[in-house]
Design a protein around this motif. Structure first.
Motif, PDB file in Angstrom:
ATOM      1  N   SER A  81      -6.019   6.652  -4.972  1.00  0.00           N
ATOM      2  CA  SER A  81      -4.872   5.748  -4.886  1.00  0.00           C
ATOM      3  C   SER A  81      -5.088   4.426  -5.614  1.00  0.00           C
ATOM      4  O   SER A  81      -4.141   3.721  -5.912  1.00  0.00           O
ATOM      5  CB  SER A  81      -4.533   5.468  -3.418  1.00  0.00           C
ATOM      6  OG  SER A  81      -5.645   4.866  -2.765  1.00  0.00           O
ATOM      7  N   GLY A  82      -6.342   4.069  -5.898  1.00  0.00           N
ATOM      8  CA  GLY A  82      -6.631   2.812  -6.595  1.00  0.00           C
ATOM      9  C   GLY A  82      -7.180   3.076  -7.980  1.00  0.00           C
ATOM     10  O   GLY A  82      -6.830   4.057  -8.632  1.00  0.00           O
TER      11      GLY A  82
ATOM     12  N   ASN B 166      -9.962   1.944  -2.584  1.00  0.00           N
ATOM     13  CA  ASN B 166      -9.102   2.672  -1.644  1.00  0.00           C
ATOM     14  C   ASN B 166      -9.639   4.075  -1.380  1.00  0.00           C
ATOM     15  O   ASN B 166     -10.431   4.256  -0.479  1.00  0.00           O
ATOM     16  CB  ASN B 166      -7.649   2.718  -2.088  1.00  0.00           C
ATOM     17  CG  ASN B 166      -7.027   1.340  -2.201  1.00  0.00           C
ATOM     18  OD1 ASN B 166      -7.398   0.431  -1.466  1.00  0.00           O
ATOM     19  ND2 ASN B 166      -6.106   1.175  -3.115  1.00  0.00           N
ATOM     20  N   THR B 167      -9.219   5.084  -2.136  1.00  0.00           N
ATOM     21  CA  THR B 167      -9.698   6.455  -1.926  1.00  0.00           C
ATOM     22  C   THR B 167     -10.119   7.063  -3.253  1.00  0.00           C
ATOM     23  O   THR B 167      -9.686   6.623  -4.320  1.00  0.00           O
ATOM     24  CB  THR B 167      -8.611   7.351  -1.305  1.00  0.00           C
ATOM     25  OG1 THR B 167      -7.501   7.431  -2.197  1.00  0.00           O
ATOM     26  CG2 THR B 167      -8.169   6.838   0.056  1.00  0.00           C
TER      27      THR B 167
ATOM     28  N   VAL C 279     -13.377   7.320   1.261  1.00  0.00           N
ATOM     29  CA  VAL C 279     -12.540   6.177   1.619  1.00  0.00           C
ATOM     30  C   VAL C 279     -13.383   4.916   1.480  1.00  0.00           C
ATOM     31  O   VAL C 279     -14.468   4.815   2.056  1.00  0.00           O
ATOM     32  CB  VAL C 279     -11.995   6.307   3.061  1.00  0.00           C
ATOM     33  CG1 VAL C 279     -11.166   5.086   3.426  1.00  0.00           C
ATOM     34  CG2 VAL C 279     -11.182   7.588   3.211  1.00  0.00           C
ATOM     35  N   SER C 280     -12.877   3.970   0.717  1.00  0.00           N
ATOM     36  CA  SER C 280     -13.572   2.714   0.485  1.00  0.00           C
ATOM     37  C   SER C 280     -13.647   1.896   1.768  1.00  0.00           C
ATOM     38  O   SER C 280     -12.697   1.867   2.553  1.00  0.00           O
ATOM     39  CB  SER C 280     -12.838   1.916  -0.593  1.00  0.00           C
ATOM     40  OG  SER C 280     -13.398   0.630  -0.729  1.00  0.00           O
TER      41      SER C 280
ATOM     42  N   SER D 178     -13.704  -3.822  -1.004  1.00  0.00           N
ATOM     43  CA  SER D 178     -12.791  -3.961  -2.130  1.00  0.00           C
ATOM     44  C   SER D 178     -13.114  -2.973  -3.240  1.00  0.00           C
ATOM     45  O   SER D 178     -12.226  -2.522  -3.938  1.00  0.00           O
ATOM     46  CB  SER D 178     -12.825  -5.392  -2.664  1.00  0.00           C
ATOM     47  OG  SER D 178     -14.138  -5.706  -3.112  1.00  0.00           O
TER      48      SER D 178
END
Length: 82
Positions: free
Chosen positions: A34-35, A58-59, A68-69, A72
């Motif tokens: 997602s990032g 994010n993921t 999953v992060s 940051s």
């Protein structure tokens, strides 16, 4: 890439692909989430596997696994049997 359709999962993703000696695609994979995802280092091990390290936000989806992060920006190391 070849007969493979790779779809961006959000942000910046990256791909890895294996080609034959004529440049035909044997396989291709998209790694993303997602990032933003970045591959910083790739190397081959003595066993012929590909090792990739990088960072994600994010993921991050690699095959059937999703990371999953917890901050940051997190790091990852992945092994691909080629």
């Amino acid at each position: 890439i070849g007969a493979n359709t790779l779809i961006n999962q959000g942000g910046s993703d990256f791909i890895i692909a294996k080609l034959d000696t004529l440049g035909n695609v044997i396989w291709a994979n998209s790694i993303g989430g997602s990032g933003n995802e970045f591959a910083y280092s790739m190397t081959f091990g003595g066993n012929g596997n590909l090792y990739v390290s990088g960072s994600f936000v994010n993921t991050l989806s690699i095959g059937n696994d999703t990371l999953v992060s917890v901050g940051s920006s997190d790091i990852f190391v992945a092994q691909f049997d080629i």
